[in-house]
Design a protein around this motif. Structure first.
Motif, PDB file in Angstrom:
ATOM      1  N   HIS A  32     -29.935 -35.644 -22.523  1.00  0.00           N
ATOM      2  CA  HIS A  32     -29.951 -37.031 -22.049  1.00  0.00           C
ATOM      3  C   HIS A  32     -31.016 -37.854 -22.779  1.00  0.00           C
ATOM      4  CE1 HIS A  32     -30.047 -40.477 -19.336  1.00  0.00           C
ATOM      5  NE2 HIS A  32     -31.344 -40.297 -19.225  1.00  0.00           N
ATOM      6  N   TRP A  33     -32.197 -37.297 -22.934  1.00  0.00           N
ATOM      7  CA  TRP A  33     -33.287 -38.054 -23.552  1.00  0.00           C
ATOM      8  C   TRP A  33     -33.036 -38.326 -25.034  1.00  0.00           C
ATOM      9  CZ3 TRP A  33     -37.629 -40.655 -22.017  1.00  0.00           C
ATOM     10  CH2 TRP A  33     -37.901 -40.629 -20.649  1.00  0.00           C
ATOM     11  N   THR A  67     -29.929 -40.777 -25.275  1.00  0.00           N
ATOM     12  CA  THR A  67     -30.351 -42.095 -24.805  1.00  0.00           C
ATOM     13  C   THR A  67     -31.228 -42.785 -25.841  1.00  0.00           C
ATOM     14  OG1 THR A  67     -30.230 -41.424 -22.480  1.00  0.00           O
ATOM     15  CG2 THR A  67     -31.578 -43.353 -22.981  1.00  0.00           C
ATOM     16  N   TYR A  78     -41.400 -45.013 -24.438  1.00  0.00           N
ATOM     17  CA  TYR A  78     -40.318 -44.028 -24.326  1.00  0.00           C
ATOM     18  C   TYR A  78     -40.864 -42.600 -24.407  1.00  0.00           C
ATOM     19  CZ  TYR A  78     -35.548 -42.227 -24.756  1.00  0.00           C
ATOM     20  OH  TYR A  78     -34.362 -41.569 -24.524  1.00  0.00           O
ATOM     21  N   PHE A  80     -41.220 -39.642 -21.535  1.00  0.00           N
ATOM     22  CA  PHE A  80     -40.648 -38.321 -21.792  1.00  0.00           C
ATOM     23  C   PHE A  80     -41.656 -37.216 -21.469  1.00  0.00           C
ATOM     24  CE2 PHE A  80     -40.202 -34.727 -24.731  1.00  0.00           C
ATOM     25  CZ  PHE A  80     -38.924 -34.287 -24.394  1.00  0.00           C
ATOM     26  N   ASP A 108     -41.912 -36.857 -17.656  1.00  0.00           N
ATOM     27  CA  ASP A 108     -40.740 -36.266 -17.009  1.00  0.00           C
ATOM     28  C   ASP A 108     -40.548 -34.808 -17.411  1.00  0.00           C
ATOM     29  OD1 ASP A 108     -40.420 -38.751 -15.935  1.00  0.00           O
ATOM     30  OD2 ASP A 108     -38.396 -39.089 -16.685  1.00  0.00           O
TER      31      ASP A 108
END
Length: 240
Positions: free
Chosen positions: A119-120, A123, A134, A138, A141
């Motif tokens: 996803h990262w 995205t 960003y 990251f 998370d």
């Protein structure tokens, strides 16, 4: 010997000899695995696809987890449109991947982590918003998967973030691992926001670099054997 079908994200490639490469791929089915690929004409398509950050559909032979495996088939699962040609996105992606290599060692299935990473990176490829935070978001998370996610207990009474405990503490607690008040506040703001909300967050390049340095130190404290991040220098040059 079992034949495994799985998606995978290429973490690293190393030239092994004139005729082969070794690569580390984080697979959805089995976690991190090492593969050897011969650079013959028949294997050239595989070699071209085995590029760092690529997300692949794989069919491979599974031996013991600590041995090198061989890929039977591989195809692109996702085609990057911007990530490998846009210098800013490429630099952020390279940094994120180095963090992954430093942090993720598990040789077992972790579908949630695989989905998180996919996803990262996808995205990032498609993202049209600001990218200033960003890579910082990251890091925060990703720490969830390592079990050392910062505890966002920020309040007027607990306004200083302490790297060793992972908590916001009182300013009167003079810990050598405490961040300055402005950087602690910025950390709280990033923790409290999603990616879209981060578009509205404003901070100087100096403060963002201070926070990034602090989070790398945070990883060094909580991840055994965490190495120096070589891609950080390039990231500092291209990000504004």
């Amino acid at each position: 010997m079992a034949l495994i079908t799985s998606k995978g994200i290429v973490f690293r490639t190393i030239k092994y000899s004139e005729s082969s490469i070794i690569c580390d791929i984080f697979t959805e089915a089995l976690g991190l695995r090492s593969f050897i690929i011969s650079a013959s004409k028949s294997s050239r398509t595989k070699t071209n696809l085995i590029q760092v950050m690529n997300i692949l559909d794989l069919v491979f032979y599974e031996n013991d987890a600590d041995k090198i495996h061989r890929i039977k088939e591989c195809h692109l699962h996702y085609f990057y449109h911007h990530l490998q040609t846009n210098i800013l996105k490429s630099s952020i992606g390279t940094f994120m991947m180095e963090i992954c290599r430093n942090t993720i060692k598990e040789q077992e299935e972790n579908e949630a982590l695989f989905d998180f990473l996919s996803h990262w990176f996808t995205t990032l490829d498609a993202w049209e918003g600001k990218l200033a935070f960003y890579h910082i978001k990251f890091l925060l998370d990703l720490s969830n998967f390592g079990g050392f996610s910062p505890h966002n207990n920020f309040s007027p009474e607990h306004s200083i973030f302490e790297l060793e405990s992972g908590d916001f503490i009182s300013e009167s607690n003079h810990s050598p691992f405490a961040l300055d008040a402005p950087i602690s506040l910025l950390l709280n703001q990033v923790l409290s926001a999603n990616l879209v909300q981060l578009n509205n967050l404003s901070a100087s390049l100096h403060d963002r670099n201070q926070l990034l340095d602090a989070l790398i130190r945070y990883y060094q404290i909580h991840v055994p054997g965490f190495k120096a991040v070589k891609s950080l220098g390039i990231l500092r040059v291209v990000i504004e």
